[in-house]
Design a protein around this motif. Structure first.
Motif, PDB file in Angstrom:
ATOM      1  N   ASP A  10       3.904  61.837  19.950  1.00  0.00           N
ATOM      2  CA  ASP A  10       4.734  60.787  20.416  1.00  0.00           C
ATOM      3  C   ASP A  10       4.831  60.733  21.909  1.00  0.00           C
ATOM      4  O   ASP A  10       5.840  60.215  22.476  1.00  0.00           O
ATOM      5  CB  ASP A  10       5.908  60.848  19.562  1.00  0.00           C
ATOM      6  N   GLY A  11       4.307  61.671  22.668  1.00  0.00           N
ATOM      7  CA  GLY A  11       4.397  61.789  24.169  1.00  0.00           C
ATOM      8  C   GLY A  11       3.377  60.804  24.928  1.00  0.00           C
ATOM      9  O   GLY A  11       2.753  59.960  24.328  1.00  0.00           O
ATOM     10  N   CYS A  12       3.417  60.971  26.205  1.00  0.00           N
ATOM     11  CA  CYS A  12       2.639  60.323  27.034  1.00  0.00           C
ATOM     12  C   CYS A  12       2.432  60.995  28.317  1.00  0.00           C
ATOM     13  O   CYS A  12       3.087  61.802  28.916  1.00  0.00           O
ATOM     14  CB  CYS A  12       3.173  58.797  27.303  1.00  0.00           C
ATOM     15  N   MET A  13       0.924  60.567  28.940  1.00  0.00           N
ATOM     16  CA  MET A  13       0.802  61.354  30.048  1.00  0.00           C
ATOM     17  C   MET A  13      -0.477  60.590  30.749  1.00  0.00           C
ATOM     18  O   MET A  13      -0.947  59.658  30.330  1.00  0.00           O
ATOM     19  CB  MET A  13       0.007  62.657  29.619  1.00  0.00           C
ATOM     20  N   ILE A  14      -0.634  60.996  31.963  1.00  0.00           N
ATOM     21  CA  ILE A  14      -1.869  60.625  32.596  1.00  0.00           C
ATOM     22  C   ILE A  14      -2.921  61.694  32.552  1.00  0.00           C
ATOM     23  O   ILE A  14      -2.555  63.094  32.910  1.00  0.00           O
ATOM     24  CB  ILE A  14      -1.693  60.059  33.992  1.00  0.00           C
ATOM     25  N   ALA A  15      -4.142  61.734  32.335  1.00  0.00           N
ATOM     26  CA  ALA A  15      -4.910  62.970  31.877  1.00  0.00           C
ATOM     27  C   ALA A  15      -6.421  62.610  32.493  1.00  0.00           C
ATOM     28  O   ALA A  15      -6.667  61.422  32.566  1.00  0.00           O
ATOM     29  CB  ALA A  15      -4.946  63.312  30.478  1.00  0.00           C
ATOM     30  N   LEU A  16      -7.108  63.790  32.546  1.00  0.00           N
ATOM     31  CA  LEU A  16      -8.295  63.747  32.838  1.00  0.00           C
ATOM     32  C   LEU A  16      -9.191  64.321  31.406  1.00  0.00           C
ATOM     33  O   LEU A  16      -8.819  65.666  31.172  1.00  0.00           O
ATOM     34  CB  LEU A  16      -9.004  64.383  34.090  1.00  0.00           C
ATOM     35  N   TYR A  17     -10.171  63.906  31.076  1.00  0.00           N
ATOM     36  CA  TYR A  17     -11.150  64.302  29.923  1.00  0.00           C
ATOM     37  C   TYR A  17     -12.298  64.755  30.453  1.00  0.00           C
ATOM     38  O   TYR A  17     -13.227  63.918  31.083  1.00  0.00           O
ATOM     39  CB  TYR A  17     -11.088  63.520  28.729  1.00  0.00           C
ATOM     40  N   PRO A  18     -12.664  66.000  30.076  1.00  0.00           N
ATOM     41  CA  PRO A  18     -14.097  66.489  30.356  1.00  0.00           C
ATOM     42  C   PRO A  18     -15.112  65.857  29.739  1.00  0.00           C
ATOM     43  O   PRO A  18     -15.020  65.318  28.752  1.00  0.00           O
ATOM     44  CB  PRO A  18     -14.005  68.094  30.099  1.00  0.00           C
ATOM     45  N   PRO A  19     -16.484  65.824  30.228  1.00  0.00           N
ATOM     46  CA  PRO A  19     -17.623  65.376  29.536  1.00  0.00           C
ATOM     47  C   PRO A  19     -17.828  65.942  27.985  1.00  0.00           C
ATOM     48  O   PRO A  19     -17.308  67.146  27.900  1.00  0.00           O
ATOM     49  CB  PRO A  19     -18.764  65.586  30.357  1.00  0.00           C
ATOM     50  N   VAL A  39      -7.054  67.622  30.847  1.00  0.00           N
ATOM     51  CA  VAL A  39      -6.441  68.269  32.031  1.00  0.00           C
ATOM     52  C   VAL A  39      -5.327  67.303  32.284  1.00  0.00           C
ATOM     53  O   VAL A  39      -5.532  65.978  32.507  1.00  0.00           O
ATOM     54  CB  VAL A  39      -7.314  68.368  33.461  1.00  0.00           C
ATOM     55  N   THR A  40      -4.273  67.758  32.110  1.00  0.00           N
ATOM     56  CA  THR A  40      -2.720  66.768  32.244  1.00  0.00           C
ATOM     57  C   THR A  40      -2.681  66.734  33.840  1.00  0.00           C
ATOM     58  O   THR A  40      -2.503  67.942  34.640  1.00  0.00           O
ATOM     59  CB  THR A  40      -1.700  67.332  31.741  1.00  0.00           C
ATOM     60  N   VAL A  41      -2.707  65.621  34.289  1.00  0.00           N
ATOM     61  CA  VAL A  41      -2.202  65.196  35.606  1.00  0.00           C
ATOM     62  C   VAL A  41      -0.850  65.092  35.950  1.00  0.00           C
ATOM     63  O   VAL A  41      -0.259  65.581  36.591  1.00  0.00           O
ATOM     64  CB  VAL A  41      -2.995  63.964  36.254  1.00  0.00           C
ATOM     65  N   ALA A  42      -0.164  64.446  35.098  1.00  0.00           N
ATOM     66  CA  ALA A  42       1.297  64.092  34.813  1.00  0.00           C
ATOM     67  C   ALA A  42       1.716  63.816  33.535  1.00  0.00           C
ATOM     68  O   ALA A  42       1.008  62.966  32.825  1.00  0.00           O
ATOM     69  CB  ALA A  42       1.685  62.961  35.689  1.00  0.00           C
ATOM     70  N   TYR A  43       2.473  64.858  32.826  1.00  0.00           N
ATOM     71  CA  TYR A  43       3.187  64.598  31.552  1.00  0.00           C
ATOM     72  C   TYR A  43       4.334  63.986  31.676  1.00  0.00           C
ATOM     73  O   TYR A  43       5.244  64.470  32.569  1.00  0.00           O
ATOM     74  CB  TYR A  43       3.309  65.877  30.982  1.00  0.00           C
ATOM     75  N   LEU A  44       4.744  62.722  30.977  1.00  0.00           N
ATOM     76  CA  LEU A  44       5.885  62.045  30.988  1.00  0.00           C
ATOM     77  C   LEU A  44       6.817  61.904  30.035  1.00  0.00           C
ATOM     78  O   LEU A  44       7.899  61.197  30.077  1.00  0.00           O
ATOM     79  CB  LEU A  44       5.367  60.693  31.347  1.00  0.00           C
ATOM     80  N   GLY A  45       6.659  62.948  29.179  1.00  0.00           N
ATOM     81  CA  GLY A  45       7.562  63.085  28.115  1.00  0.00           C
ATOM     82  C   GLY A  45       7.463  61.959  26.909  1.00  0.00           C
ATOM     83  O   GLY A  45       6.346  61.796  26.739  1.00  0.00           O
ATOM     84  N   VAL A 113       9.016  61.853  36.268  1.00  0.00           N
ATOM     85  CA  VAL A 113       8.374  62.936  35.792  1.00  0.00           C
ATOM     86  C   VAL A 113       9.277  64.027  35.563  1.00  0.00           C
ATOM     87  O   VAL A 113       9.767  64.602  36.377  1.00  0.00           O
ATOM     88  CB  VAL A 113       7.088  63.464  36.862  1.00  0.00           C
ATOM     89  N   PRO A 114       9.066  64.618  34.231  1.00  0.00           N
ATOM     90  CA  PRO A 114       9.984  65.863  34.021  1.00  0.00           C
ATOM     91  C   PRO A 114       9.685  66.930  34.784  1.00  0.00           C
ATOM     92  O   PRO A 114       8.442  67.061  35.435  1.00  0.00           O
ATOM     93  CB  PRO A 114       9.648  66.296  32.500  1.00  0.00           C
ATOM     94  N   ARG A 115      10.924  67.703  35.710  1.00  0.00           N
ATOM     95  CA  ARG A 115      10.745  68.647  36.315  1.00  0.00           C
ATOM     96  C   ARG A 115      11.050  70.072  35.742  1.00  0.00           C
ATOM     97  O   ARG A 115      11.171  71.051  36.349  1.00  0.00           O
ATOM     98  CB  ARG A 115      11.990  68.436  37.429  1.00  0.00           C
ATOM     99  N   GLU A 116      10.778  70.446  34.525  1.00  0.00           N
ATOM    100  CA  GLU A 116      10.926  71.679  33.912  1.00  0.00           C
ATOM    101  C   GLU A 116      10.041  72.632  34.404  1.00  0.00           C
ATOM    102  O   GLU A 116      10.289  73.893  34.361  1.00  0.00           O
ATOM    103  CB  GLU A 116      10.704  71.665  32.275  1.00  0.00           C
ATOM    104  N   HIS A 117       8.886  72.315  34.594  1.00  0.00           N
ATOM    105  CA  HIS A 117       7.743  73.147  35.062  1.00  0.00           C
ATOM    106  C   HIS A 117       7.003  72.835  36.630  1.00  0.00           C
ATOM    107  O   HIS A 117       7.055  71.484  36.701  1.00  0.00           O
ATOM    108  CB  HIS A 117       6.666  73.457  34.012  1.00  0.00           C
ATOM    109  N   GLY A 118       6.476  73.860  37.234  1.00  0.00           N
ATOM    110  CA  GLY A 118       5.650  73.562  38.373  1.00  0.00           C
ATOM    111  C   GLY A 118       4.540  72.875  37.772  1.00  0.00           C
ATOM    112  O   GLY A 118       4.192  73.059  36.550  1.00  0.00           O
ATOM    113  N   TYR A 119       3.230  72.703  38.645  1.00  0.00           N
ATOM    114  CA  TYR A 119       2.089  72.297  38.276  1.00  0.00           C
ATOM    115  C   TYR A 119       0.999  73.037  38.711  1.00  0.00           C
ATOM    116  O   TYR A 119       0.753  73.686  39.587  1.00  0.00           O
ATOM    117  CB  TYR A 119       1.586  70.795  39.078  1.00  0.00           C
TER     118      TYR A 119
END
Length: 485
Positions: A10-19, A39-45, A113-119
């Motif tokens: 039920d979440g959403c994100m911008i991500a990169l998927y490996p081959p 690889v999550t580029v930005a998790y948006l909740g 963008v949620p700010r609970e964690h660094g990147y």
């Protein structure tokens, strides 16, 4: 035992998927399925809080960049939550740039963008109990190619291929230039195209970059045509030289040579390997050097002389073609140019001396091969008839020594032809340019890097067997007006 991964459906994100093949390789027992590794580029909740269309618009905008390669840089174990997370660390400056641009694009659309964690860029592999041993203790560093960016909104995933907006126009511009040259598509041309596209995307703001890319395509196409013509000429003359060579070979002479060798060595006695090989080589040389006394030898010499003349003529034409390309002139009539250049070779006496020298090398090369064949056959216990057959197969087949000498002689002649033309035109400096293919060695690269060379100081070409380096210089085209269409 690994615990189930949290449900982020039920979440959403911008991500990169490996081959997929790399994902299968990275997946661990009890961990995340290969198709979910990312690889999550930005998790948006929560997806309910983010407009899906806006998210996909952001990804479509961000996808206007070239694919990039990151590095898997070992393992880490994230702790502090209800579950530990085993991750593969991912390192790339391109990924850092993408993260920055992503945050900017999201901010412009009011997406927080949620700010609970660094990147920390990572690829999650498995969720573990806090006291559970990791299924891996080491991950070898290896590259990972990212060719698409994904918008994940709940269970919906949209992939956008990474491609700089200049990439398609630049590729088309290069193809236009290549087509203008009339040259064939080769591996060098394909590699040059990728390089040209990369240059164009880096200089996308330059208003003349596409025109420059067309010029690069035309140049690479011309090089492809140049090397194709060289190889066509060599193949043509190879057939004739081999034909004349085979005309000289007599099975009777082979039989007599084998019989003399067997008699001299004494086939029933134990043979010293050193003596056997020396005698076999001597017998081969004696037989092949006697070919010079045969009436057909002059035809072989003529065939090789014609091959050398063709090589020199092609070298002269190549030199003018390169000069024309440098001057931005398109439309060299290669056939007229070659005929004119070849005609100029008719009265060159030194071609006969060259042919004689190359024939000597050819005979020595074939003699070495024949000597080894005879010695190996005797050591292997071949009887008389089998030994004769082995020698005949070598001498009447597609001899590598004959092919080597024809190739070497014609390549040398081409470089001599180009050099002679440049000298006659008063050139003081010239460049060495490699073929850019799989046959380029360190010596070729060094010679190319050392350009420009003062004429006379340049390394003598060819630098090695199958070398496809050539000389390049600027000359006036006034003397060659009838060659330019």
């Amino acid at each position: 035992m690994s615990v189930a991964s949290p449900d982020y459906s039920d979440g959403c994100m911008i991500a990169l998927y490996p081959p997929p093949d790399l994902a299968e390789q990275l997946a661990v027992d009890g961990g995340l399925p290969a198709e979910e590794l990312h690889v999550t580029v930005a998790y948006l909740g929560a997806a309910a809080d983010v407009d899906g269309d806006a998210l996909r618009e952001v990804v479509a905008e961000l996808a206007g960049r070239r694919p990039f390669t990151a590095q898997l840089a070992g393992l880490a174990r994230f702790t502090g939550g209800a579950k530990d997370v085993l991750v593969a660390l991912v390192d790339s400056p391109d990924l850092e740039d993408l993260r920055r641009d992503t945050l900017d694009a999201l901010y412009e659309r009011g997406i927080q963008v949620p700010r609970e964690h660094g990147y920390t860029a990572h690829l999650s592999l498995s969720y573990l109990d806090t006291d559970e041993a990791a299924p891996l203790d080491r991950l070898e560093a290896q590259p990972v190619d990212f060719t698409a960016l994904s918008a994940v909104h709940g269970t919906d995933r949209t992939d956008e291929a990474l491609a700089h907006p200049m990439e398609a126009p630049a590729r088309e511009a290069f193809a236009v230039g290549w087509a203008l040259s009339g040259g064939p598509m080769t591996e060098r041309v394909r590699t040059a195209c990728e390089t040209a596209v990369s240059i164009a995307t880096e200089a996308a703001d330059d208003p003349d970059i596409l025109r420059a890319t067309i010029d690069l395509g035309r140049l690479e196409g011309m090089w492809a045509l140049l090397f194709q013509r060289r190889e066509e000429q060599q193949a043509l003359h190879m057939v004739e030289v081999r034909r004349q060579w085979r005309e000289l070979i007599s099975r009777d002479e082979i039989t007599a040579m084998v019989d003399r060798l067997r008699h001299q060595l004494g086939v029933t006695e134990a043979l010293d390997p050193g003596r056997l090989r020396a005698e076999a080589l001597a017998a081969a040389k004696a037989m092949l050097r006697a070919l010079a006394d045969l009436s057909g030898f002059s035809a072989l010499r003529i065939a090789l002389r014609n091959a050398i003349a063709a090589g020199r003529a092609e070298g002269m034409v190549n030199a003018v073609a390169i000069a024309a390309e440098r001057a931005g002139r398109v439309g060299l009539d290669w056939n007229i140019a070659f005929k004119d250049a070849y005609r100029s070779m008719e009265r060159l006496d030194d071609l006969w001396a060259d042919a004689g020298g190359w024939l000597g090398r050819m005979i020595d090369g074939v003699a070495g091969d024949l000597g080894r064949t005879l010695a190996d056959g005797l050591e292997g216990g071949l009887d008389r008839d089998a030994l004769i057959d082995a020698a005949a197969d070598l001498l009447t087949g597609d001899s590598e020594a004959v092919a080597f000498v024809v190739d070497w002689a014609m390549t040398t002649a081409a470089d001599e032809g180009a050099l002679a033309l440049y000298q006659s035109e008063g050139v003081l400096q010239l460049d060495i340019i490699s073929a850019g293919d799989g046959r380029v060695c360190g010596a070729c690269i060094d010679a190319e890097a050392g350009s420009p060379w003062h004429i006379g100081d340049q390394p003598r070409l060819p630098l090695h067997p199958n070398c496809r380096c050539c000389l390049a210089a600027d000359v006036s085209l006034a003397h060659f007006a009838n060659w330019i269409m």
